[in-house]
Design a protein around this motif. Structure first.
Motif, PDB file in Angstrom:
ATOM      1  N   THR A 230       0.830  -1.203   0.000  1.00  0.00           N
ATOM      2  CA  THR A 230       0.000   0.000   0.000  1.00  0.00           C
ATOM      3  C   THR A 230       0.865   1.254   0.000  1.00  0.00           C
ATOM      4  OG1 THR A 230      -1.760  -1.165   1.167  1.00  0.00           O
ATOM      5  CG2 THR A 230      -1.827   1.244   1.232  1.00  0.00           C
ATOM      6  N   ARG A 231       1.929   1.239   0.791  1.00  0.00           N
ATOM      7  CA  ARG A 231       2.856   2.366   0.804  1.00  0.00           C
ATOM      8  C   ARG A 231       3.462   2.593  -0.579  1.00  0.00           C
ATOM      9  NH1 ARG A 231       7.542   2.675   4.950  1.00  0.00           N
ATOM     10  NH2 ARG A 231       7.708   4.633   3.783  1.00  0.00           N
ATOM     11  N   LEU A 232       3.810   1.525  -1.244  1.00  0.00           N
ATOM     12  CA  LEU A 232       4.418   1.638  -2.562  1.00  0.00           C
ATOM     13  C   LEU A 232       3.500   2.402  -3.521  1.00  0.00           C
ATOM     14  CD1 LEU A 232       6.917   0.574  -4.247  1.00  0.00           C
ATOM     15  CD2 LEU A 232       5.374  -1.209  -5.057  1.00  0.00           C
TER      16      LEU A 232
ATOM     17  N   LEU B 228      11.907  16.258  -6.309  1.00  0.00           N
ATOM     18  CA  LEU B 228      10.800  17.133  -5.901  1.00  0.00           C
ATOM     19  C   LEU B 228      11.123  18.589  -6.208  1.00  0.00           C
ATOM     20  CD1 LEU B 228      10.045  15.483  -2.434  1.00  0.00           C
ATOM     21  CD2 LEU B 228       8.544  15.416  -4.435  1.00  0.00           C
ATOM     22  N   ALA B 229      12.368  18.984  -5.949  1.00  0.00           N
ATOM     23  CA  ALA B 229      12.781  20.369  -6.187  1.00  0.00           C
ATOM     24  C   ALA B 229      12.757  20.719  -7.668  1.00  0.00           C
ATOM     25  CB  ALA B 229      14.178  20.599  -5.615  1.00  0.00           C
ATOM     26  N   CYS B 230      13.095  19.748  -8.502  1.00  0.00           N
ATOM     27  CA  CYS B 230      13.112  19.970  -9.949  1.00  0.00           C
ATOM     28  C   CYS B 230      11.727  19.885 -10.579  1.00  0.00           C
ATOM     29  CB  CYS B 230      14.038  18.952 -10.626  1.00  0.00           C
ATOM     30  SG  CYS B 230      15.779  19.151 -10.226  1.00  0.00           S
ATOM     31  N   GLY B 231      10.753  19.445  -9.814  1.00  0.00           N
ATOM     32  CA  GLY B 231       9.411  19.290 -10.357  1.00  0.00           C
ATOM     33  C   GLY B 231       9.288  18.112 -11.297  1.00  0.00           C
ATOM     34  N   ASP B 232      10.176  17.132 -11.145  1.00  0.00           N
ATOM     35  CA  ASP B 232      10.180  15.952 -12.017  1.00  0.00           C
ATOM     36  C   ASP B 232       9.323  14.863 -11.381  1.00  0.00           C
ATOM     37  OD1 ASP B 232      10.772  13.676 -13.529  1.00  0.00           O
ATOM     38  OD2 ASP B 232      12.868  14.254 -13.829  1.00  0.00           O
ATOM     39  N   SER B 233       8.075  14.780 -11.808  1.00  0.00           N
ATOM     40  CA  SER B 233       7.144  13.831 -11.200  1.00  0.00           C
ATOM     41  C   SER B 233       7.538  12.380 -11.452  1.00  0.00           C
ATOM     42  CB  SER B 233       5.719  14.089 -11.691  1.00  0.00           C
ATOM     43  OG  SER B 233       5.633  13.942 -13.091  1.00  0.00           O
ATOM     44  N   VAL B 234       8.078  12.121 -12.630  1.00  0.00           N
ATOM     45  CA  VAL B 234       8.484  10.754 -12.965  1.00  0.00           C
ATOM     46  C   VAL B 234       9.636  10.312 -12.059  1.00  0.00           C
ATOM     47  CG1 VAL B 234       9.468   9.249 -14.745  1.00  0.00           C
ATOM     48  CG2 VAL B 234       7.702  10.908 -15.354  1.00  0.00           C
ATOM     49  N   ALA B 235      10.628  11.181 -11.914  1.00  0.00           N
ATOM     50  CA  ALA B 235      11.779  10.855 -11.061  1.00  0.00           C
ATOM     51  C   ALA B 235      11.364  10.774  -9.597  1.00  0.00           C
ATOM     52  CB  ALA B 235      12.874  11.901 -11.243  1.00  0.00           C
ATOM     53  N   ALA B 236      10.425  11.628  -9.183  1.00  0.00           N
ATOM     54  CA  ALA B 236       9.971  11.604  -7.785  1.00  0.00           C
ATOM     55  C   ALA B 236       9.239  10.303  -7.490  1.00  0.00           C
ATOM     56  CB  ALA B 236       9.062  12.797  -7.511  1.00  0.00           C
ATOM     57  N   ARG B 237       8.374   9.886  -8.405  1.00  0.00           N
ATOM     58  CA  ARG B 237       7.668   8.622  -8.216  1.00  0.00           C
ATOM     59  C   ARG B 237       8.665   7.464  -8.141  1.00  0.00           C
ATOM     60  NH1 ARG B 237       2.474   7.191  -9.618  1.00  0.00           N
ATOM     61  NH2 ARG B 237       2.280   8.963 -11.056  1.00  0.00           N
ATOM     62  N   ARG B 238       9.635   7.472  -9.035  1.00  0.00           N
ATOM     63  CA  ARG B 238      10.624   6.388  -9.072  1.00  0.00           C
ATOM     64  C   ARG B 238      11.452   6.374  -7.787  1.00  0.00           C
ATOM     65  NH1 ARG B 238      13.654   8.124 -12.941  1.00  0.00           N
ATOM     66  NH2 ARG B 238      12.358   7.243 -14.587  1.00  0.00           N
TER      67      ARG B 238
ATOM     68  N   GLU C  31      11.338   3.271  -5.200  1.00  0.00           N
ATOM     69  CA  GLU C  31      12.562   2.519  -4.917  1.00  0.00           C
ATOM     70  C   GLU C  31      12.871   2.536  -3.419  1.00  0.00           C
ATOM     71  OE1 GLU C  31      15.569   4.245  -7.375  1.00  0.00           O
ATOM     72  OE2 GLU C  31      14.897   3.208  -9.205  1.00  0.00           O
ATOM     73  N   HIS C  32      12.640   3.673  -2.780  1.00  0.00           N
ATOM     74  CA  HIS C  32      12.904   3.784  -1.349  1.00  0.00           C
ATOM     75  C   HIS C  32      11.999   2.856  -0.546  1.00  0.00           C
ATOM     76  CE1 HIS C  32      13.714   5.369   2.585  1.00  0.00           C
ATOM     77  NE2 HIS C  32      12.478   5.814   2.731  1.00  0.00           N
ATOM     78  N   VAL C  33      10.705   2.859  -0.850  1.00  0.00           N
ATOM     79  CA  VAL C  33       9.771   1.991  -0.130  1.00  0.00           C
ATOM     80  C   VAL C  33      10.091   0.521  -0.397  1.00  0.00           C
ATOM     81  CG1 VAL C  33       7.357   1.293   0.104  1.00  0.00           C
ATOM     82  CG2 VAL C  33       7.930   3.721  -0.082  1.00  0.00           C
ATOM     83  N   ALA C  34      10.391   0.195  -1.659  1.00  0.00           N
ATOM     84  CA  ALA C  34      10.709  -1.193  -2.010  1.00  0.00           C
ATOM     85  C   ALA C  34      11.976  -1.663  -1.300  1.00  0.00           C
ATOM     86  CB  ALA C  34      10.869  -1.329  -3.522  1.00  0.00           C
ATOM     87  N   ASN C  35      12.967  -0.779  -1.183  1.00  0.00           N
ATOM     88  CA  ASN C  35      14.205  -1.155  -0.501  1.00  0.00           C
ATOM     89  C   ASN C  35      14.000  -1.327   1.001  1.00  0.00           C
ATOM     90  OD1 ASN C  35      15.725  -1.186  -2.846  1.00  0.00           O
ATOM     91  ND2 ASN C  35      16.369   0.948  -2.652  1.00  0.00           N
ATOM     92  N   THR C  36      13.108  -0.515   1.580  1.00  0.00           N
ATOM     93  CA  THR C  36      12.777  -0.677   2.989  1.00  0.00           C
ATOM     94  C   THR C  36      12.065  -2.008   3.209  1.00  0.00           C
ATOM     95  OG1 THR C  36      12.555   1.725   3.225  1.00  0.00           O
ATOM     96  CG2 THR C  36      11.613   0.369   4.972  1.00  0.00           C
ATOM     97  N   ALA C  37      11.158  -2.340   2.288  1.00  0.00           N
ATOM     98  CA  ALA C  37      10.452  -3.623   2.371  1.00  0.00           C
ATOM     99  C   ALA C  37      11.436  -4.785   2.256  1.00  0.00           C
ATOM    100  CB  ALA C  37       9.394  -3.715   1.278  1.00  0.00           C
ATOM    101  N   ALA C  38      12.402  -4.654   1.359  1.00  0.00           N
ATOM    102  CA  ALA C  38      13.399  -5.709   1.180  1.00  0.00           C
ATOM    103  C   ALA C  38      14.205  -5.912   2.455  1.00  0.00           C
ATOM    104  CB  ALA C  38      14.332  -5.363   0.016  1.00  0.00           C
ATOM    105  N   CYS C  39      14.485  -4.813   3.172  1.00  0.00           N
ATOM    106  CA  CYS C  39      15.208  -4.920   4.430  1.00  0.00           C
ATOM    107  C   CYS C  39      14.396  -5.716   5.449  1.00  0.00           C
ATOM    108  CB  CYS C  39      15.502  -3.519   4.963  1.00  0.00           C
ATOM    109  SG  CYS C  39      16.503  -3.483   6.452  1.00  0.00           S
ATOM    110  N   ALA C  40      13.063  -5.591   5.359  1.00  0.00           N
ATOM    111  CA  ALA C  40      12.179  -6.324   6.270  1.00  0.00           C
ATOM    112  C   ALA C  40      11.906  -7.745   5.807  1.00  0.00           C
ATOM    113  CB  ALA C  40      10.854  -5.574   6.424  1.00  0.00           C
TER     114      ALA C  40
ATOM    115  N   GLU D 249       6.642  -2.617  -8.497  1.00  0.00           N
ATOM    116  CA  GLU D 249       5.803  -1.432  -8.608  1.00  0.00           C
ATOM    117  C   GLU D 249       4.356  -1.778  -8.904  1.00  0.00           C
ATOM    118  OE1 GLU D 249       7.231   1.790 -10.885  1.00  0.00           O
ATOM    119  OE2 GLU D 249       9.263   1.651 -10.115  1.00  0.00           O
ATOM    120  N   CYS D 250       4.093  -2.962  -9.459  1.00  0.00           N
ATOM    121  CA  CYS D 250       2.707  -3.336  -9.713  1.00  0.00           C
ATOM    122  C   CYS D 250       2.033  -3.800  -8.429  1.00  0.00           C
ATOM    123  CB  CYS D 250       2.639  -4.463 -10.744  1.00  0.00           C
ATOM    124  SG  CYS D 250       3.428  -5.994 -10.207  1.00  0.00           S
TER     125      CYS D 250
END
Length: 239
Positions: free
Chosen positions: A98-100, A202-212, A216-225, A231-232
């Motif tokens: 859900t976080r992802l 976020l600062a650059c206003g790049d929505s695609v990069a922000a989503r990615r 990636e951050h949430v997925a890596n945290t999940a992997a640690c757990a 992403e699907c």
């Protein structure tokens, strides 16, 4: 602006300090709930919540019929994660999934919407995360992390998404604490770098990069757990 610290969190901080400063040593049984509640002037319910928080981050362990014992001054002393406290409603895997989806969308919509003060605060909170981890202040580490994500949620421009994030805040908080006992220092270094890449997007206003970056951050945290999630939102157990 002054923010009132919830009573259980304040008690957890006091107990963490006692552990880190050696007032409560590894292997030592901590005083009874009655004694601690009287010492701190709090209810037993607040004390139990504080102890559950410390158990999640790996500093104490409760043994049925025996009491609560200090594991060590480092979460790594625990070596395993605590029992997932929301298992009666959602699995840990479901919350990460859900976080992802939710936070990836929030980050994409927040790109370009944060003002300079917000971006400065995100950078400061990231520094706070790094410093508090090095100081073994794991509660402060999680608090800074949660504030970081909350700022992004508030800036996403969609009230419903922001409120949905708020409604699952307790579960999100626990996913931030849950992997701490098995988190390698290198993973924390990587997490800090992920936060900084997200700030840049976020600062650059790049929505695609922000989503990615957020995904990636949430997925890596999940992997640690212990979970691999894509992403699907269809993960497979690592084990």
């Amino acid at each position: 602006m002054f923010t009132r610290i919830p009573v259980p969190q304040g008690v957890a901080r006091k107990l963490q300090t006692m552990i880190l400063e050696g007032d409560l040593k590894a292997g030592e049984k901590i005083p009874s709930q009655r004694e601690l509640s009287e010492r701190f002037g709090v209810s037993r319910a607040s004390l139990r919540e504080a102890l559950m928080t410390l158990e999640t981050i790996g500093l104490v362990k409760t043994e049925a019929g025996r009491g609560t014992f200090v594991v060590g001054t480092s979460p790594a002393s625990a070596k395993t994660m605590a029992e997932w406290r929301y298992s009666h409603t959602y699995s840990l895997k479901e919350v990460f999934e859900t976080r992802l989806m939710l936070e990836g969308e929030i980050a994409a919509r927040a790109a370009g919407r944060l003002v300079a003060d917000d971006l400065d605060t995100l950078a400061r909170l990231t520094d706070d995360m790094e410093r508090s981890w090095a100081a073994r202040d794991y509660l402060a580490n999680v608090e800074a992390d949660l504030k970081f994500h909350a700022i992004i949620a508030r800036a996403c421009g969609n009230k419903m998404l922001s409120e949905l994030y708020g409604q699952v805040r307790d579960q999100v908080t626990e996913t931030q604490r849950q992997p701490i006992p098995i988190t390698d220092p290198k993973r924390m270094e990587a997490s800090v770098s992920e936060h900084r890449r997200l700030i840049d997007a976020l600062a650059c206003g790049d929505s695609v990069a922000a989503r990615r970056a957020m995904s990636e951050h949430v997925a890596n945290t999940a992997a640690c757990a212990g979970y691999d999630i894509c992403e699907c939102g269809t993960p497979g157990d690592r084990s």
